[in-house]
Design a protein around this motif. Structure first.
Motif, short mmCIF file in Angstrom:
data_model
loop_
_atom_site.label_atom_id
_atom_site.label_comp_id
_atom_site.label_asym_id
_atom_site.label_seq_id
_atom_site.Cartn_x
_atom_site.Cartn_y
_atom_site.Cartn_z
N GLN A 126 55.79 48.70 -23.75
CA GLN A 126 54.89 47.51 -23.80
C GLN A 126 55.11 46.54 -22.66
N THR A 146 61.51 53.51 -31.35
CA THR A 146 61.29 52.04 -31.22
C THR A 146 61.77 51.62 -30.03
N PHE A 156 55.37 47.96 -31.29
CA PHE A 156 56.89 47.86 -31.33
C PHE A 156 57.53 47.16 -32.57
N TRP A 157 57.08 46.10 -33.01
CA TRP A 157 57.48 45.32 -34.18
C TRP A 157 56.91 46.16 -35.52
N ILE A 158 56.06 46.73 -35.69
CA ILE A 158 55.69 47.55 -36.80
C ILE A 158 57.01 48.72 -36.74
N ARG A 159 57.15 49.55 -35.70
CA ARG A 159 58.19 50.22 -35.57
C ARG A 159 59.53 50.28 -35.63
N LEU A 160 59.79 48.64 -35.50
CA LEU A 160 61.15 48.15 -35.67
C LEU A 160 61.39 47.79 -37.27
N THR A 161 60.43 47.31 -37.52
CA THR A 161 60.34 46.92 -39.21
C THR A 161 60.52 48.11 -40.02
N SER A 183 58.98 52.33 -27.48
CA SER A 183 57.85 51.59 -27.83
C SER A 183 58.12 50.12 -27.07
N TYR A 184 59.35 49.72 -27.21
CA TYR A 184 59.64 48.42 -26.52
C TYR A 184 59.66 48.59 -24.99
N LYS A 222 52.53 44.59 -28.21
CA LYS A 222 53.72 44.47 -29.06
C LYS A 222 53.70 44.76 -30.57
N ASP A 223 52.83 44.74 -31.02
CA ASP A 223 52.54 44.96 -32.35
C ASP A 223 53.10 46.29 -32.84
#
Length: 235
Positions: free
Chosen positions: A147, A140, A156-161, A143-144, A153-154
């Motif tokens: 980006q 994660t 990153f947010w998918i991995r974070l979720t 990914s951040y 950025k999607d």
């Protein structure tokens, strides 16, 4: 051509499909032979008694191999896309080490059954879920850092979720397991494969089982959330 047909993108797909199949086939076998109850059994319970134990073990070993291959490809992909960024390269190496440790834990789970060598089985679970969660955190962060140059950025947010969901499942499963096996609700629960719905704290067992299944599915599918293609030329 679909995305999973390009380069080595079939690896994470094979990992998720094969891992899901290993749970489904061992569950069906255990249910047909009346070795476990149909409603929310432990995944480990469906791989305790032969012949499903043999099926469970060999299929999870293959899943571990596919996981190692996928994580190595991910390592090479990140390195190829960021050859001069020392911070990303260092995190990438840490991620590979953690990923291989998590896969080794999956091998332990596959070969040391809960009802036979419980504590070794728990060690394998800690490696698979605990170290696997740290691996997810590292990916994660990567990914951040990558980006928006390399992907949106999607990702990153998918991995974070998925990371947050995995961590919440680990905490819930741990607390429920501690309470369930505290001795307040019976002894020798590790060896118990059949549960009476009227028994006390059956809901705790259901929580542990459901979150265990969630963790398997979440961590195995985590590596598929990447839009950058795993092309052979980048390896």
């Amino acid at each position: 051509m679909w995305w999973f047909q390009q380069g080595l993108s079939f690896l994470p797909v094979a990992l998720v499909v094969w891992s899901a199949a290993s749970f489904v086939f061992s569950y069906i076998t255990a249910i047909v032979l009346h070795h476990v109850d149909p409603l929310v059994p432990y995944i480990s319970d469906t791989g305790t008694i032969p012949p499903e134990r043999c099926l469970f073990g060999i299929m999870l070993n293959i899943s571990a191999f596919l996981g190692m291959a996928t994580m190595y490809v991910r390592y090479k992909q990140v390195y190829a896309l960021n050859p001069e960024k020392s911070k990303i390269i260092k995190l990438n190496k840490i991620g590979l080490t953690l990923g291989l440790m998590s896969c080794f834990g999956l091998c332990i789970i596959a070969n040391f059954q809960k009802c036979i060598l419980y504590y070794i089985h728990v060690v394998g679970a800690c490696l698979t879920f605990g170290v696997g969660a740290i691996y997810m955190m590292v990916q994660t962060v990567l990914s951040y850092l990558m980006q928006p140059e390399l992907h949106s950025k999607d990702i990153f947010w998918i991995r974070l979720t998925m990371l947050l969901w995995c961590c919440s499942s680990i905490v819930s499963m741990f607390v429920s397991s501690v309470v369930l096996y505290s001795g307040l609700y019976g002894t020798n629960l590790v060896q118990k494969l059949h549960w009476d719905p009227q028994e006390n704290k059956i809901s705790l067992r259901a929580v542990v089982s459901l979150h265990g299944q969630t963790l398997y599915n979440t961590q195995q599918s985590f590596v598929t959330e990447e839009q950058t293609l795993l092309t052979a030329g980048s390896i």
